[in-house]
Design a protein around this motif. Sequence first.
Motif, mmCIF file in Angstrom:
data_model
loop_
_atom_site.group_PDB
_atom_site.id
_atom_site.type_symbol
_atom_site.label_atom_id
_atom_site.label_comp_id
_atom_site.label_asym_id
_atom_site.label_seq_id
_atom_site.Cartn_x
_atom_site.Cartn_y
_atom_site.Cartn_z
ATOM 1 N N LEU A 103 -0.378 26.717 -10.286
ATOM 2 C CA LEU A 103 -0.954 27.967 -9.749
ATOM 3 C C LEU A 103 -2.471 27.185 -8.911
ATOM 4 O O LEU A 103 -2.847 25.654 -8.800
ATOM 5 N N THR A 104 -2.347 27.475 -7.113
ATOM 6 C CA THR A 104 -3.343 27.234 -6.858
ATOM 7 C C THR A 104 -5.000 28.550 -5.904
ATOM 8 O O THR A 104 -4.670 29.724 -6.832
ATOM 9 N N GLY A 105 -5.688 27.843 -5.792
ATOM 10 C CA GLY A 105 -7.043 28.632 -6.217
ATOM 11 C C GLY A 105 -8.189 28.481 -4.812
ATOM 12 O O GLY A 105 -7.973 27.301 -5.002
ATOM 13 N N ALA A 106 -8.556 29.284 -3.991
ATOM 14 C CA ALA A 106 -9.700 29.118 -2.844
ATOM 15 C C ALA A 106 -10.538 29.589 -2.856
ATOM 16 O O ALA A 106 -10.632 31.029 -2.898
ATOM 17 N N LEU A 107 -11.945 28.854 -2.943
ATOM 18 C CA LEU A 107 -13.311 29.410 -2.646
ATOM 19 C C LEU A 107 -13.636 29.058 -1.672
ATOM 20 O O LEU A 107 -14.354 28.131 -1.271
ATOM 21 N N THR A 108 -13.597 30.325 -0.185
ATOM 22 C CA THR A 108 -14.371 29.698 1.145
ATOM 23 C C THR A 108 -15.493 30.226 1.312
ATOM 24 O O THR A 108 -15.774 31.353 1.219
ATOM 25 N N VAL A 201 -6.075 33.654 -5.473
ATOM 26 C CA VAL A 201 -5.932 33.270 -6.558
ATOM 27 C C VAL A 201 -4.520 32.849 -6.565
ATOM 28 O O VAL A 201 -3.898 34.263 -6.094
ATOM 29 N N GLY A 202 -3.496 32.525 -6.798
ATOM 30 C CA GLY A 202 -2.523 32.182 -6.813
ATOM 31 C C GLY A 202 -1.229 31.724 -7.809
ATOM 32 O O GLY A 202 -1.350 31.149 -7.721
ATOM 33 N N VAL A 203 -0.357 32.337 -7.666
ATOM 34 C CA VAL A 203 1.002 31.644 -8.797
ATOM 35 C C VAL A 203 2.311 31.367 -7.685
ATOM 36 O O VAL A 203 2.651 32.553 -7.225
ATOM 37 N N SER A 204 2.853 30.211 -7.363
ATOM 38 C CA SER A 204 4.345 30.262 -7.023
ATOM 39 C C SER A 204 5.032 29.753 -8.359
ATOM 40 O O SER A 204 5.064 28.517 -8.415
#
Length: 618
Positions: A103-108, A201-204
């Motif tokens: 699970l990945t997430g990023a706030l930029t 937000v993503g799930v791989s």
Amino acid sequence: MDDGFRRGISAVGFDRVGRWGGVLCLTTACMLSGGFAQTHEGGISLASSRSLGNSAVPILTLEQALALALKGDATYLSAEADYRVSRERLPQARAALRPNVSLTGALTTSVSRPVTQTWLDEPLALQSSTHTVSSGATSTSQTASSRTSGGMSGRLPVTSTSDTTESSTFQRTQDETSSQNGQVSEWEQVHKRVRGTSAEVGVSLTWPIYRPALSRAVEQSAYLGEQGHLGLAAARQSVILRVAKAYFDIVAAKSVLDALVAQEAALRQQVDVAEQSFSEGVVTIADVREAQANLDLVLAQKVVQQNNWSIKRAGLQAMVGLPVAAVQSLKDADGAMVGELGAMDQWTGRAADQSYGVRIQQLGLLATRKELEKQEAVGKPTLDFVANAGTSRIRERSTGQSEASETFAGSTGSQSETQTTSGSQTESQSTTDGQSQTASTTQDLRGTTTSSSEGHSDSRTSSSRPASLGRSSSRQWDAYVGIRLNVPLLDGGFAQSKIREALALQDKQEAELLRARSDAVLDAQTAYMEVKGYQAEVLALNAAQVSGLVALEANQLGYEVGLKTNTDVLNAQQQLFAVRRDIVKARVNALVSWLRLKASVGELAEDDIVLAGKHLSN
């Protein structure tokens, strides 16, 4: 009086040999009992080793020492940690072949300042008209121009990248009479400042389908885990052997020390007898001096042996982690310490096949072969199942300013220049060749400038618009499922280098296996011959002990009748003590060599320590 002392008296015959026989019986009893005790007056009296180990002094048994060493020995604890490390390699290798979900997430937040320039060249026809309005002493001139191109009238729109533009326009126009075949050049420059915020937000999912290198890594990890298990077993065997050797070294040192103390007691009484005999005129002063010299030599040997015993005891204390006050002693037994060994070839064959060193190196060779296969599989294609689902949201806020300009160029004609101000001024003159030149300058609040020249006419318009504000927001959903194929094409020779490295490691491991097998065979041969040699030595020394007792009795009887001197008695006595000391050493060495022989074939265990402990007593 203990059993050894009785045997000594009965063997020599105290009633028959008189005064020197008493000394002989005292010496023999001390040697056979192996014990002593010191009186409060500083003299030496006989006592068994069981009497020495009273209830106030705790005795550490061989089994207890081994149990403490297995719990506190640093070498064995390190081997246990290494085994736990090697045990985790197999799950790690298997995990690489299982699905991997993340699970990945990023706030930029970002800030950018883009600058855009646009140029456009297009032929146009120019139509211009001028309207002048006067009011009082002030006149204002406004010039409106119209261009047509391809049947369309009006001014070309200026392209802008911002929503709202504040501009100022500068324009140069050509006289209507010379503007039929004109060309316009237009450019625009936009400055912006953009602030943006994005959230993702993503799930791989990645699931290897075909990866031969990972499969080889799993097999290699299995060999390494088994190698770690054998390493722990070898470390445990090493602890057993080291504890047994250290314990029996203390036993041997204590036995030799007890024999020296008993010899010291006997020599002190012998010195007393020699002094009494000298006072009676039976012997000379030389006999007294010789007895005293032998006593001094034994005292020196006793100091050395006490130091040796302290060193051996410190070594055992370091293994068990506790102070060692007393240990067990050897039982009084004749014959060999171990049973029948069999043929040497049986031991060497087992050592070459099942010793821990050989088995560990065999697993290492298998692991290096799998490493070679793994490196060869690195260059093969791989196939993975992949899936991904995610969402993103972007918000932007921009502010910008635009500057634009356009230039018109036509054929030859008159040149005019107009500058608009709060009033107007026009200048005109004629040239000698019949051409006229007019300059008109008009300036108004917009800052418009118009100029023309003979043979060429252009019109430049520059506009500047104020800063504009813009906001935008976007949201996006993405998802995909598929198969991913990866085919290595070129890696600069890295894979071939790793293959050559794996080949070299395999050759090295084969050499290590040969060395381990040769060392195991040599250790088994050495231990086997030591056991056989010490067994024969114990049997021979037991016979020498019996002969030494008889020789000492004969020398004593000869001294009584005047056939032997005091030197002969002392020499016989020294030989008997030396035999007794060598018997203890040979028995201990035979037992330790037997344990080493068991270890050379990988069969040494706690049960062998129990068997060895049967030769000890408290």
